[in-house]
Design an enzyme around this catalytic site. Structure first.
Site, PDB file in Angstrom:
ATOM      1  N   GLU A   1       4.435  -9.244   4.344  1.00  0.00           N
ATOM      2  CA  GLU A   1       3.799  -8.419   5.371  1.00  0.00           C
ATOM      3  C   GLU A   1       2.571  -9.044   6.033  1.00  0.00           C
ATOM      4  OE1 GLU A   1       4.680  -5.433   6.466  1.00  0.00           O
ATOM      5  OE2 GLU A   1       2.867  -4.481   7.223  1.00  0.00           O
TER       6      GLU A   1
ATOM      7  N   GLN B   1      10.019  -5.291   8.849  1.00  0.00           N
ATOM      8  CA  GLN B   1      10.296  -5.439   7.413  1.00  0.00           C
ATOM      9  C   GLN B   1      11.756  -5.112   7.103  1.00  0.00           C
ATOM     10  OE1 GLN B   1       9.094  -6.583   4.729  1.00  0.00           O
ATOM     11  NE2 GLN B   1       6.870  -6.702   4.903  1.00  0.00           N
TER      12      GLN B   1
ATOM     13  N   SER C   1      -5.681   1.667  -2.357  1.00  0.00           N
ATOM     14  CA  SER C   1      -5.019   2.026  -1.102  1.00  0.00           C
ATOM     15  C   SER C   1      -3.960   3.113  -1.219  1.00  0.00           C
ATOM     16  CB  SER C   1      -4.371   0.771  -0.487  1.00  0.00           C
ATOM     17  OG  SER C   1      -3.356   0.280  -1.339  1.00  0.00           O
TER      18      SER C   1
ATOM     19  N   SER D   1       1.669  -0.304  -5.430  1.00  0.00           N
ATOM     20  CA  SER D   1       0.765  -0.569  -4.317  1.00  0.00           C
ATOM     21  C   SER D   1       0.289  -2.011  -4.418  1.00  0.00           C
ATOM     22  CB  SER D   1      -0.416   0.395  -4.358  1.00  0.00           C
ATOM     23  OG  SER D   1      -0.993   0.485  -3.075  1.00  0.00           O
TER      24      SER D   1
ATOM     25  N   HIS E   1      -3.682   2.114   8.600  1.00  0.00           N
ATOM     26  CA  HIS E   1      -3.243   2.229   9.992  1.00  0.00           C
ATOM     27  C   HIS E   1      -2.380   3.473  10.182  1.00  0.00           C
ATOM     28  CE1 HIS E   1      -4.799  -1.679  10.134  1.00  0.00           C
ATOM     29  NE2 HIS E   1      -3.714  -2.395  10.289  1.00  0.00           N
TER      30      HIS E   1
ATOM     31  N   SER F   1       5.517  -2.670  12.404  1.00  0.00           N
ATOM     32  CA  SER F   1       5.491  -3.598  11.262  1.00  0.00           C
ATOM     33  C   SER F   1       6.697  -3.366  10.357  1.00  0.00           C
ATOM     34  CB  SER F   1       4.229  -3.378  10.431  1.00  0.00           C
ATOM     35  OG  SER F   1       3.093  -3.431  11.242  1.00  0.00           O
TER      36      SER F   1
ATOM     37  N   ASN G   1       4.697 -11.075   9.075  1.00  0.00           N
ATOM     38  CA  ASN G   1       3.404 -11.000   9.764  1.00  0.00           C
ATOM     39  C   ASN G   1       3.463 -11.623  11.146  1.00  0.00           C
ATOM     40  OD1 ASN G   1       0.388 -10.515   9.661  1.00  0.00           O
ATOM     41  ND2 ASN G   1       0.445 -12.712  10.067  1.00  0.00           N
TER      42      ASN G   1
ATOM     43  N   HIS H   1      -7.583  -9.198   3.485  1.00  0.00           N
ATOM     44  CA  HIS H   1      -6.698  -8.735   2.409  1.00  0.00           C
ATOM     45  C   HIS H   1      -7.344  -8.716   1.019  1.00  0.00           C
ATOM     46  CE1 HIS H   1      -2.853  -7.517   0.797  1.00  0.00           C
ATOM     47  NE2 HIS H   1      -3.089  -8.318  -0.220  1.00  0.00           N
TER      48      HIS H   1
ATOM     49  N   ASP I   1      -0.208  -4.408  14.592  1.00  0.00           N
ATOM     50  CA  ASP I   1      -0.782  -3.861  13.349  1.00  0.00           C
ATOM     51  C   ASP I   1      -2.172  -4.455  13.102  1.00  0.00           C
ATOM     52  OD1 ASP I   1      -1.407  -4.320  10.515  1.00  0.00           O
ATOM     53  OD2 ASP I   1       0.598  -3.682   9.959  1.00  0.00           O
ATOM     54  N   ASN I   2      -2.239  -5.795  13.061  1.00  0.00           N
ATOM     55  CA  ASN I   2      -3.498  -6.445  12.730  1.00  0.00           C
ATOM     56  C   ASN I   2      -4.577  -6.087  13.751  1.00  0.00           C
ATOM     57  OD1 ASN I   2      -1.328  -7.628  11.389  1.00  0.00           O
ATOM     58  ND2 ASN I   2      -2.323  -9.608  11.164  1.00  0.00           N
TER      59      ASN I   2
ATOM     60  N   HIS J   1       0.816  -1.227   0.000  1.00  0.00           N
ATOM     61  CA  HIS J   1       0.000   0.000   0.000  1.00  0.00           C
ATOM     62  C   HIS J   1       0.849   1.276   0.000  1.00  0.00           C
ATOM     63  CE1 HIS J   1      -3.162  -2.827   1.037  1.00  0.00           C
ATOM     64  NE2 HIS J   1      -2.505  -3.189   2.113  1.00  0.00           N
TER      65      HIS J   1
ATOM     66  N   CYS K   1      -6.159  -2.102  13.166  1.00  0.00           N
ATOM     67  CA  CYS K   1      -7.556  -2.198  12.708  1.00  0.00           C
ATOM     68  C   CYS K   1      -8.509  -1.542  13.704  1.00  0.00           C
ATOM     69  CB  CYS K   1      -7.946  -3.656  12.464  1.00  0.00           C
ATOM     70  SG  CYS K   1      -7.103  -4.344  11.007  1.00  0.00           S
TER      71      CYS K   1
ATOM     72  N   LYS L   1       4.357  -7.453  14.916  1.00  0.00           N
ATOM     73  CA  LYS L   1       3.553  -7.136  13.728  1.00  0.00           C
ATOM     74  C   LYS L   1       2.113  -7.563  13.971  1.00  0.00           C
ATOM     75  CE  LYS L   1       1.724  -6.979   9.548  1.00  0.00           C
ATOM     76  NZ  LYS L   1       0.357  -7.428   9.281  1.00  0.00           N
TER      77      LYS L   1
ATOM     78  N   ASP M   1       3.259  -7.572   0.133  1.00  0.00           N
ATOM     79  CA  ASP M   1       2.120  -7.508   1.054  1.00  0.00           C
ATOM     80  C   ASP M   1       0.945  -8.193   0.362  1.00  0.00           C
ATOM     81  OD1 ASP M   1      -0.096  -6.911   2.606  1.00  0.00           O
ATOM     82  OD2 ASP M   1       0.458  -4.823   2.931  1.00  0.00           O
TER      83      ASP M   1
HETATM   84  P1  NAI Z   1      -6.290 -14.754  11.528  1.00  0.00           P
HETATM   85  O1  NAI Z   1      -6.004 -16.053  10.914  1.00  0.00           O
HETATM   86  O2  NAI Z   1      -5.681 -14.370  12.833  1.00  0.00           O
HETATM   87  O3  NAI Z   1      -7.875 -14.537  11.706  1.00  0.00           O
HETATM   88  C1  NAI Z   1      -8.842 -14.909  10.778  1.00  0.00           C
HETATM   89  C2  NAI Z   1      -9.968 -15.566  11.575  1.00  0.00           C
HETATM   90  O4  NAI Z   1     -11.091 -15.789  10.708  1.00  0.00           O
HETATM   91  C3  NAI Z   1      -9.571 -16.928  12.149  1.00  0.00           C
HETATM   92  O5  NAI Z   1      -9.754 -16.938  13.550  1.00  0.00           O
HETATM   93  C4  NAI Z   1     -10.481 -17.912  11.428  1.00  0.00           C
HETATM   94  O6  NAI Z   1     -10.863 -19.008  12.256  1.00  0.00           O
HETATM   95  C5  NAI Z   1     -11.667 -17.034  11.070  1.00  0.00           C
HETATM   96  N1  NAI Z   1     -12.447 -17.530   9.930  1.00  0.00           N
HETATM   97  C6  NAI Z   1     -12.004 -18.151   8.807  1.00  0.00           C
HETATM   98  N2  NAI Z   1     -13.021 -18.441   7.991  1.00  0.00           N
HETATM   99  C7  NAI Z   1     -14.136 -17.985   8.599  1.00  0.00           C
HETATM  100  C8  NAI Z   1     -15.517 -17.992   8.234  1.00  0.00           C
HETATM  101  N3  NAI Z   1     -15.916 -18.527   7.084  1.00  0.00           N
HETATM  102  N4  NAI Z   1     -16.402 -17.406   9.091  1.00  0.00           N
HETATM  103  C9  NAI Z   1     -15.991 -16.890  10.279  1.00  0.00           C
HETATM  104  N5  NAI Z   1     -14.698 -16.853  10.662  1.00  0.00           N
HETATM  105  C10 NAI Z   1     -13.784 -17.399   9.832  1.00  0.00           C
HETATM  106  O7  NAI Z   1      -5.879 -13.654  10.430  1.00  0.00           O
HETATM  107  P2  NAI Z   1      -5.691 -12.075  10.673  1.00  0.00           P
HETATM  108  O8  NAI Z   1      -4.270 -11.796  10.955  1.00  0.00           O
HETATM  109  O9  NAI Z   1      -6.726 -11.606  11.583  1.00  0.00           O
HETATM  110  O10 NAI Z   1      -5.947 -11.533   9.196  1.00  0.00           O
HETATM  111  C11 NAI Z   1      -7.226 -11.606   8.575  1.00  0.00           C
HETATM  112  C12 NAI Z   1      -7.153 -10.969   7.192  1.00  0.00           C
HETATM  113  O11 NAI Z   1      -6.878  -9.577   7.309  1.00  0.00           O
HETATM  114  C13 NAI Z   1      -6.049 -11.511   6.289  1.00  0.00           C
HETATM  115  O12 NAI Z   1      -6.520 -11.531   4.966  1.00  0.00           O
HETATM  116  C14 NAI Z   1      -4.937 -10.495   6.441  1.00  0.00           C
HETATM  117  O13 NAI Z   1      -4.046 -10.536   5.373  1.00  0.00           O
HETATM  118  C15 NAI Z   1      -5.727  -9.231   6.525  1.00  0.00           C
HETATM  119  N6  NAI Z   1      -5.117  -8.067   7.178  1.00  0.00           N
HETATM  120  C16 NAI Z   1      -5.642  -6.845   6.849  1.00  0.00           C
HETATM  121  C17 NAI Z   1      -5.171  -5.693   7.425  1.00  0.00           C
HETATM  122  C18 NAI Z   1      -5.726  -4.370   7.031  1.00  0.00           C
HETATM  123  O14 NAI Z   1      -5.149  -3.351   7.360  1.00  0.00           O
HETATM  124  N7  NAI Z   1      -6.835  -4.306   6.348  1.00  0.00           N
HETATM  125  C19 NAI Z   1      -4.098  -5.727   8.440  1.00  0.00           C
HETATM  126  C20 NAI Z   1      -3.647  -7.068   8.761  1.00  0.00           C
HETATM  127  C21 NAI Z   1      -4.147  -8.176   8.144  1.00  0.00           C
END
Ligand code: NAI
Length: 478
Positions: A201, A411, A83, A78, A399, A407, A226, A346, A235-236, A55, A240, A231, A139
């Site tokens: 990332e 990196q 983003s 990006s 963020h 984070s 990650n 993501h 960050d996550n 991003h 968020c 991180k 990322d």
């Molecule tokens: P995580 O693996 O810690 O959490 C995901 C959760 O979703 C898990 O607990 C899993 O059991 C649950 N899950 C999976 N399928 C499901 C379903 N069908 N219904 C309900 N729950 C379900 O992963 P994390 O770190 O929380 O990341 C989640 C996503 O967010 C990833 O795609 C990651 O890349 C992205 N992300 C986005 C950020 C942003 O700024 N927008 C920042 C960091 C990560």
């Protein structure tokens, strides 16, 4: 200075504004600035040619300039079509120059790219002309994917056929590869051979790397940034917690207090998202597939149920799962009038946007960029943020700097590890050693006025750990 074919941004005249915000961000990014000071003389990234796909925000600009300060050369795109912060991209392109005479860093990124433009930007960031890149900073794994797919086709000699793609976006990737490989079949194989490694990332990109490694497809070593504690547990979660409601507010300005909000997924992102909405006074309901995370959500005081149970009564729906088809067209057609639907995971496949568009008689109206009202045949409508792409970056600015400093310090340390100690990393997926994780945390304590307690020698030997850390075993989960 950069010639016009060496960058593509929305508007170079935004560079002065971008530079002001970068300067403010530097103060909020003590980890990155400390790393700049620590390695100023050693220049551990001298000779590194880093392609970044992340991003293109103000915070990323501070990351890019840190890599350059440590000796690297950089090209950037990006990792999402919505983003980019155009003023940050302009400031990176202009560098020490002026909008008329940019002298900065090659960057290919603007807010509101088409998918074709997006993949073209990624490809241009990978294309170093007569040289090859030797590092990727990724990322979500799109730059890594492009190199791997291109190298795969380069090896077999089979021309990619877009009609075999399982999605519209992958068809775009295959036709881009087809065009490039037609003139230079070994373009990506050459890249892959030169790349010392990738630092990744995010959760979704890390999943992709482990899968490639398991299948014997990974072509170079990777560091999973990650899963540094400093991180994903910051960050996550706290990122968020800040940027989810920022996106909802800027997108809709609806009062969140008193509303019922559903958060799908209670991992790190889900935990931060649920807290974000609860902090505004929403009644938050969580959905989960994992019993451990479901139990955590319940203990944290949230109702945990299925989406089907609450789909017709809740007001706000946020996906945080990294999974696909979590909110389907069928779900969306049952929602209340003007329910808000958004994703902070993501990729955009958590919400079935293609299915929504296919509902007979549906009408999509743009309220403003990244905010759309979809009127259903029932006469009710729903509001979808950022077309189902991560809304904290599409509707807001992602963020804030302080959490991204954690984070991005990981990196930079990961880039130094892979670039400077290549022979210690055979092809595989690694995390940074705990010493470095603790170091990243340490670099952020002073700014918050944190005073650490020091173990006595006697206490340290009682616990069986060094006075200076690491303080926890590898299996400790924080
Ligand atoms: P995580 O693996 O810690 O959490 C995901 C959760 O979703 C898990 O607990 C899993 O059991 C649950 N899950 C999976 N399928 C499901 C379903 N069908 N219904 C309900 N729950 C379900 O992963 P994390 O770190 O929380 O990341 C989640 C996503 O967010 C990833 O795609 C990651 O890349 C992205 N992300 C986005 C950020 C942003 O700024 N927008 C920042 C960091 C990560």
């Amino acid at each position: 200075s950069l010639t016009p074919d060496q960058y593509k941004v929305a508007d170079l005249s935004l560079a002065a504004f971008g530079r002001k915000e970068i300067e403010l961000a530097e103060h909020e990014m003590p980890g990155l600035m400390a790393v700049r000071r620590e390695f100023a003389d050693a220049q551990p990234l001298a000779g590194a040619r880093i392609t970044g796909s992340l991003h293109m925000t103000v915070q990323t600009a501070v990351l890019i300039e840190t890599l350059v300060a440590l000796g690297a050369r950089v090209r950037w795109a990006s990792c999402n079509i919505f983003s980019t912060q155009d003023h940050a991209a302009a400031a990176i392109a202009v560098g020490a120059g002026t909008p008329e005479d940019p002298q900065g860093i090659p960057v290919f990124a603007w807010k509101g790219e088409t998918l074709e433009e997006y993949w073209d930007c990624t490809d241009r960031a990978l294309d170093w002309g007569d040289e090859e890149l030797n590092m990727i900073l990724d990322d979500g794994g799109d730059a890594t994917l492009l190199v791997h797919k291109g190298a795969e086709y380069g090896k077999t000699g089979v021309v990619p056929d877009p009609s075999t793609a399982d999605s519209e976006e992958f068809a775009i990737v295959l036709s881009l590869l087809g065009r490039e490989l037609a003139t230079d079949p070994q373009k990506y194989s050459r890249m892959a051979a030169e790349i010392k490694g990738v630092t990744e990332e995010t959760t979704t990109g890390v999943h992709r790397l482990y899968e490639m490694f398991r299948n014997g497809e990974l072509l170079f070593p990777a560091i999973n940034v990650n899963d540094s504690v400093t991180k994903s547990k910051f960050d996550n979660k706290y990122g968020c917690r800040h940027s989810l409601i920022d996106g909802i507010n800027r997108g809709t300005d609806v009062l969140i207090g008193g509303k019922t909000a559903v958060v799908c997924g209670y991992g790190d992102v889900g935990k931060g998202s649920a807290e974000s909405l609860r902090g505004q006074g929403a009644r938050v309901i969580v959905t989960e597939v994992d019993p451990i995370c479901a139990l955590q959500a319940a203990m944290d005081g949230y109702q945990v149920t299925t989406l089907e149970d609450v789909v017709s009564t809740a007001d706000i729906f946020i996906t945080t799962t990294g999974c696909k088809d979590v909110i389907t067209a069928e779900h969306m057609s049952q929602m209340k009038h003007q329910a808000i639907v958004g994703n902070i995971g993501h990729f955009d496949n958590e919400i079935d946007m293609a299915g929504l568009a296919k509902i007979d008689g549906i009408v999509k109206t743009e309220v403003k960029p990244q905010v759309h009202e979809w009127r259903l045949p029932s006469g009710r409508s729903i509001i979808v943020l950022s077309e189902g792409r991560l809304l904290n970056l599409g509707n807001a600015t992602g963020h804030p700097s302080f959490v991204m400093s954690n984070s991005f310090t990981n990196q930079v340390l990961a880039q130094i590890e892979l670039f400077a100690k290549t022979s210690q990393y055979p092809v595989g997926v690694y995390t940074l050693p705990k010493e470095l994780d603790e170091k990243v945390a340490r670099l952020h304590l002073d700014a918050l006025g944190v005073k650490l307690t020091k173990l006595t020698d006697d206490q340290a030997s009682y616990l069986g750990i060094p006075v200076a850390g690491p303080y926890k075993a590898e299996h400790y989960r924080y």
